[in-house]
Design an enzyme around this catalytic site. Structure first.
Site, PDB file in Angstrom:
ATOM      1  N   ASP A   1       2.166  -4.740   7.791  1.00  0.00           N
ATOM      2  CA  ASP A   1       0.911  -4.042   7.538  1.00  0.00           C
ATOM      3  C   ASP A   1      -0.195  -5.085   7.640  1.00  0.00           C
ATOM      4  O   ASP A   1      -0.398  -5.897   6.747  1.00  0.00           O
ATOM      5  CB  ASP A   1       0.940  -3.408   6.148  1.00  0.00           C
ATOM      6  CG  ASP A   1      -0.395  -2.771   5.762  1.00  0.00           C
ATOM      7  OD1 ASP A   1      -1.359  -2.852   6.547  1.00  0.00           O
ATOM      8  OD2 ASP A   1      -0.474  -2.218   4.643  1.00  0.00           O
TER       9      ASP A   1
ATOM     10  N   HIS B   1       0.857  -1.188   0.000  1.00  0.00           N
ATOM     11  CA  HIS B   1       0.000   0.000   0.000  1.00  0.00           C
ATOM     12  C   HIS B   1       0.895   1.241   0.000  1.00  0.00           C
ATOM     13  O   HIS B   1       2.012   1.222   0.509  1.00  0.00           O
ATOM     14  CB  HIS B   1      -0.862  -0.046   1.265  1.00  0.00           C
ATOM     15  CG  HIS B   1      -1.980   0.943   1.315  1.00  0.00           C
ATOM     16  ND1 HIS B   1      -1.790   2.258   1.679  1.00  0.00           N
ATOM     17  CD2 HIS B   1      -3.310   0.802   1.072  1.00  0.00           C
ATOM     18  CE1 HIS B   1      -2.958   2.892   1.667  1.00  0.00           C
ATOM     19  NE2 HIS B   1      -3.894   2.035   1.291  1.00  0.00           N
TER      20      HIS B   1
ATOM     21  N   LYS C   1     -11.421  -0.680   9.678  1.00  0.00           N
ATOM     22  CA  LYS C   1     -11.516  -1.901   8.882  1.00  0.00           C
ATOM     23  C   LYS C   1     -11.939  -3.105   9.726  1.00  0.00           C
ATOM     24  O   LYS C   1     -12.187  -4.181   9.186  1.00  0.00           O
ATOM     25  CB  LYS C   1     -10.187  -2.191   8.175  1.00  0.00           C
ATOM     26  CG  LYS C   1      -9.874  -1.251   7.019  1.00  0.00           C
ATOM     27  CD  LYS C   1      -8.599  -1.656   6.321  1.00  0.00           C
ATOM     28  CE  LYS C   1      -8.405  -0.914   5.008  1.00  0.00           C
ATOM     29  NZ  LYS C   1      -8.152   0.519   5.162  1.00  0.00           N
TER      30      LYS C   1
ATOM     31  N   GLN D   1      -5.430  -5.688   6.513  1.00  0.00           N
ATOM     32  CA  GLN D   1      -6.365  -6.600   5.875  1.00  0.00           C
ATOM     33  C   GLN D   1      -6.388  -7.976   6.547  1.00  0.00           C
ATOM     34  O   GLN D   1      -7.127  -8.861   6.106  1.00  0.00           O
ATOM     35  CB  GLN D   1      -6.024  -6.760   4.391  1.00  0.00           C
ATOM     36  CG  GLN D   1      -6.072  -5.481   3.588  1.00  0.00           C
ATOM     37  CD  GLN D   1      -7.463  -4.880   3.487  1.00  0.00           C
ATOM     38  OE1 GLN D   1      -8.469  -5.568   3.678  1.00  0.00           O
ATOM     39  NE2 GLN D   1      -7.533  -3.590   3.180  1.00  0.00           N
TER      40      GLN D   1
ATOM     41  N   CYS E   1      -4.748   2.618  -3.770  1.00  0.00           N
ATOM     42  CA  CYS E   1      -3.497   3.030  -3.113  1.00  0.00           C
ATOM     43  C   CYS E   1      -2.387   2.023  -3.367  1.00  0.00           C
ATOM     44  O   CYS E   1      -1.575   1.723  -2.475  1.00  0.00           O
ATOM     45  CB  CYS E   1      -3.713   3.231  -1.616  1.00  0.00           C
ATOM     46  SG  CYS E   1      -4.790   4.617  -1.224  1.00  0.00           S
TER      47      CYS E   1
END
Length: 466
Positions: free
Chosen positions: A249, A172, A275, A252, A421
């Site tokens: 990261d 991202h 999220k 997700q 992104c």
């Protein structure tokens, strides 16, 4: 082909019932249970009889029960942001109605109550990802700020000329740009791993690229475009072998599967509340204690100090080391809302959510893959390959924004279009943009069917102009 285009309109289903959140509002949602799902509801298989987890949890999300542009809303933009259960909305409302006050700065009841709930939220997040101590959780505005915190506080203090930072082309922007800025200041070098023919980051190349020059790996856990899942445990082991640190990261992954930071052994991990069914405006950084204690402050101001003099200041030390990174009044209500979201997800069970979403992911992929002219990006699911519950795709000769617009205005189906992104990744794939449908546990196979039906209608409409 004759087609009648509908103009945008918005209509709530059941427009007259009492609204549980805003009693004076005219257009409201029907009242749903505001408590987290009961253990009797969520334990066991991903479905009870013929009732899926999606059907069981949908009543907890008021926003899903409305019409958009004359059609029932089908929300498939969860990789961008998730919807919020009533229990989270009520937690926010309760804070502002019952004990709104600044934290850590007062001895009166409201301030003490707000402080207790704010710090309890930190403990909940720590428990959710199995951090060894809540002081390893730093609240930030979002995951982007969390990465910037690491890049400026740890990066500027530890990176030297010719040091290498290894990333993948699938990261991202928020995981790339901060390190570009730090590299410009320190002379460090960014190195990128490309994809295999299966459109997943090339792990063999990654292992080869990790050397004694490597000081940091920055990697996603789940790609927000490819839906691929990286073996973080293995990657961390490879990095630590040469003394490199790893930043994960997990935006997700934390909302969709069990994430155990102690097992993964990652040095830093970031995620965003919005999220994972929590409010916007807050995220968090997990950092190992021995690293956080050595890192200088990121922002200066109140709360993060120990003592302030006219010519210098000293900063918060353990056990309040997180405070040195949380300058000023924090997002108190948002943190409390995040805590409520963690409670809600934990009551369902993250393994249960993961198992159900694997089922949904495969159904989405196979359904979309069966549509003529559609190109789905990322690996095909198999017995050994797990895909997250999202699909980025393109339709031959139709721009993804046209697809997303038609789906919304003609069918009430919400997906996302653009580069998500991830411009370097899209360039690698040879496209400038893609459409993306992404699911969460409150989605159902019927949502996928409605999406596919709407997509076929969209393709037929645009094909009629050829």
């Amino acid at each position: 082909m004759e087609s009648v285009l509908k103009f945008p309109s918005f209509k709530f289903l059941n427009p007259n019932p009492i609204c549980p959140i805003y009693p004076s509002a005219r257009l409201c949602f029907r009242r749903f249970s505001c408590s987290a799902p009961s253990s009797a509801t969520v334990e066991g298989d991903s479905s009870v009889g013929s009732v899926s987890l999606g059907h069981l949890t949908r009543p907890d999300f008021p926003i899903l029960h409305q019409e958009v542009n004359g059609s029932k809303l089908v929300y498939l933009d969860n990789a961008a942001t998730s919807q919020k259960p009533t229990v989270v909305l009520k937690a926010l409302q309760n804070y502002y109605e019952a004990y709104n006050s600044n934290v850590h700065r007062g001895i009166h009841y409201l301030s003490a109550k707000a402080t207790d709930e704010y710090e309890l939220a930190r403990k909940k997040v720590a428990g959710f990802i199995n951090a060894s101590d809540s002081s390893e959780i730093i609240f930030t505005r979002n995951a982007t700020e969390a990465i910037n915190l690491v890049s400026y506080s740890w990066g500027l203090s530890n990176l030297r000329p010719e040091d290498e930072i290894v990333l993948t082309v699938a990261e991202h922007h928020s995981a790339i740009v901060p390190w570009q800025l730090v590299a410009q200041k320190t002379g460090a070098i960014l190195k990128f791993i490309s994809l295999t023919k299966d459109e997943v980051p090339d792990l063999e190349k990654l292992k080869e690229m990790i050397t004694r020059k490597t000081k940091l790996l920055v990697v996603h856990h789940i790609s927000n475009v490819l839906a691929s899942v990286l073996p973080i445990y293995d990657i961390v082991h490879w990095a630590h072998t040469v003394g490199a640190k790893v930043l994960v990261d997990a935006c997700q992954s934390v909302p969709h599967m069990v994430v155990d930071v102690q097992r993964l052994d990652a040095d830093f991990l970031v995620a965003s509340s919005h999220k994972m069914c929590g409010p916007t405006g807050i995220g968090f950084l997990y950092g190992k204690s021995d690293l956080l204690v050595t890192m200088p402050p990121f922002l200066g101001g109140g709360e993060m100090i120990s003592d302030v003099f006219l010519d210098h200041s000293t900063f918060a030390e353990p056990p309040s080391r997180h405070s040195r990174f949380e300058a000023g009044t924090p997002a108190i209500g948002e943190a409390i809302g995040l805590g409520a979201a963690v409670d809600y997800l934990s009551a369902i069970g993250m393994q249960k959510i993961h198992d159900y979403e694997v089922e949904l992911a495969n159904y989405l992929y196979e359904s979309l893959h069966s549509v003529g002219g559609v190109r789905v990006y990322g690996p095909a699911p198999s017995q050994t390959v797990f895909r997250a519950a999202l699909c980025s795709f393109n339709v031959e000769n139709i721009h993804p924004t046209d697809i997303a617009t038609f789906l919304d205005q003609q069918h009430g189906v919400a997906i996302r279009s653009g580069h998500h992104c991830a411009q370097p990744l899209h360039r690698w794939l040879g496209v400038s943009a893609s459409a993306r449908a992404s699911l969460h546990f409150y989605n159902t196979k019927e949502d996928v069917d409605a999406f596919i039906h709407a997509l076929l209608d969209t393709i037929n409409f645009f094909s009629s102009f050829k």
